[in-house]
Design an enzyme around this catalytic site. Structure first.
Site, short mmCIF file in Angstrom:
data_model
loop_
_atom_site.label_atom_id
_atom_site.label_comp_id
_atom_site.label_asym_id
_atom_site.label_seq_id
_atom_site.Cartn_x
_atom_site.Cartn_y
_atom_site.Cartn_z
CG HIS A 1 -7.08 6.76 3.58
ND1 HIS A 1 -5.92 7.39 3.30
CD2 HIS A 1 -7.23 5.80 2.64
CE1 HIS A 1 -5.35 6.84 2.23
NE2 HIS A 1 -6.14 5.87 1.80
CD GLU B 1 -5.29 3.55 5.28
OE1 GLU B 1 -6.31 2.87 5.32
OE2 GLU B 1 -4.61 3.72 4.25
CG ASP C 1 -2.20 0.70 1.08
OD1 ASP C 1 -2.43 1.29 0.01
OD2 ASP C 1 -3.00 0.74 2.05
CG HIS C 2 -1.24 5.04 0.59
ND1 HIS C 2 -1.54 6.12 -0.18
CD2 HIS C 2 -2.40 4.41 0.83
CE1 HIS C 2 -2.83 6.16 -0.40
NE2 HIS C 2 -3.39 5.14 0.20
CG ASN D 1 -6.91 0.41 -1.76
OD1 ASN D 1 -6.91 -0.46 -2.64
ND2 ASN D 1 -5.89 1.21 -1.56
CG HIS E 1 -6.53 4.71 -2.56
ND1 HIS E 1 -5.53 4.36 -1.70
CD2 HIS E 1 -6.14 4.30 -3.78
CE1 HIS E 1 -4.56 3.77 -2.37
NE2 HIS E 1 -4.90 3.73 -3.65
#
Ligand SMILES: [Zn+2]
Length: 358
Positions: free
Chosen positions: A225, A181, A108-109, A286, A264
């Site tokens: 998020h 997040e 992820d990110h 996501n 997202h």
């Protein structure tokens, strides 16, 4: 005809990932990407995918990877995150074929300050590629959306150049996902950045497609998020259709969905929002927050309902000498979390039309 007619079971990479995403666009479904942080959350998600006859994406964040390695390890130089994500990847690779579903193994990110984490994983990918002819991970995400656009695109392009010989997928972000997040707090970000412009998506598509076809774009359409009270988030998934139209026009193609898009911050979004996004070429959604909560629910309910059996090793309402071992065994109460987490994943698989696609 289903996915298993053209894809193997277990972790897939390279052209198989491309085939899966193309098929998803054709058949109008998206694959949930669930954040996993432990062996227990991994098996819960795999079980849900198997029961729903669905492909699945397991993703590991930088913090989740450190958790997988154990919180007692220092994360200096991303040591714990690199080791943890590699350990999780091997764990997933060992078990995915047993669950008999295709799995995309993703991270992820990765913001600018976390790039040493991505570099460490790419070292592991290249070592794995030398032996097995494919990377360890199916795909990674690089997220330089907070940097100036040119820097975002040129750095992402460099990483895609490194990934391309392995046919490894790269997801990038342009525009910003709001909220907070995993220690990244974008809750104060300027509103216009929460909605990516079609020109920006085209700039990414043009630059990256000159390197490889294995990439997807997380374009912001008001995504946040986390889960907020109704009215706090203004999602505009219809904007994604404008990106597809803009790129289609630039490419002079009849292909309705020339770009692979990623959604997202799926937690808390409505079915309609998912369906609109999927109709515009979103292939991956996501989900993290909703699943974290779902995992807690089973464990919480168990602990609260069995409280009198959990206060000592011996002795409960049935008698002072009655043993409590069968109540406090972690296999019993951790399993309760896996069951409720798997149930929530199954709802996502239904919502995204992923169910029964194998
Ligand atoms: Zn995200």
């Amino acid at each position: 005809m289903g996915i298993l007619d053209f894809l193997p079971k277990g972790v897939i990479t390279g052209d198989n990932v491309l085939k899966l995403f193309k098929y998803a666009q054709e058949k109008q479904f998206a694959i949930p990407a669930i954040n996993v942080t432990s062996s227990s959350t991994i098996v819960a998600v795999l079980e849900a995918a198997r029961d729903s006859k669905s492909p699945i994406i397991l993703q590991i964040s930088q913090g989740g990877a450190a958790n997988f390695a154990g919180k007692g390890i220092s994360n200096d130089g991303q040591k714990a995150s690199i080791a943890g994500s590699i350990a999780a990847a091997h764990f997933i690779r060992s078990l995915a074929p047993v669950y008999e579903v295709p799995v995309v193994l993703h991270t992820d990110h990765c913001a600018k300050k976390l790039l040493p984490w991505l570099d460490g994983m790419l070292d592991a990918d290249e070592a794995y590629f030398k032996v097995h002819g494919e990377p360890l991970f199916s795909s990674h995400m690089i997220d330089l959306s907070e940097e100036p656009k040119d820097h975002n695109i040129s750095t992402t392009k460099k990483y895609l150049q490194r990934a391309a010989p392995m046919k490894q997928w790269l997801e990038m972000e342009i525009g910003i996902t709001g909220g907070e997040e995993d220690g990244v707090d974008n809750s104060g970000v300027d509103n216009t950045k929460l909605y990516t412009q079609p020109e920006d998506v085209w700039d990414v598509q043009r630059e990256l497609s000159s390197v490889s076809p294995y990439f997807s774009i997380a374009a912001a359409f008001g995504n946040v998020h986390g889960v907020y009270a109704p009215g706090g988030v203004h999602l505009h998934p219809e904007l994604l259709g404008k990106h597809q139209a803009f790129v289609r026009e630039k490419l002079k193609t009849d292909h309705q969905k020339p770009i692979f898009l990623v959604f997202h911050g799926g937690s808390g979004s409505s079915k309609e929002e998912f369906h609109t996004a999927i109709s515009h070429g979103v292939v991956k959604v996501n989900l993290d927050t909703d699943l974290q909560y779902a995992y807690l629910v089973g464990i919480r309910n168990y602990i609260l309902s069995k409280k009198e059996y959990l206060l000592s090793e011996v002795g409960n309402p049935e008698g002072p000498n009655k043993p409590n071992k069968k109540y406090f065994d972690p296999r019993v109460w951790v399993r309760e979390g896996e069951v409720t987490m798997a149930q929530r994943v199954k709802i996502a698989l239904q919502d995204f039309n992923t169910i029964n696609q194998l």
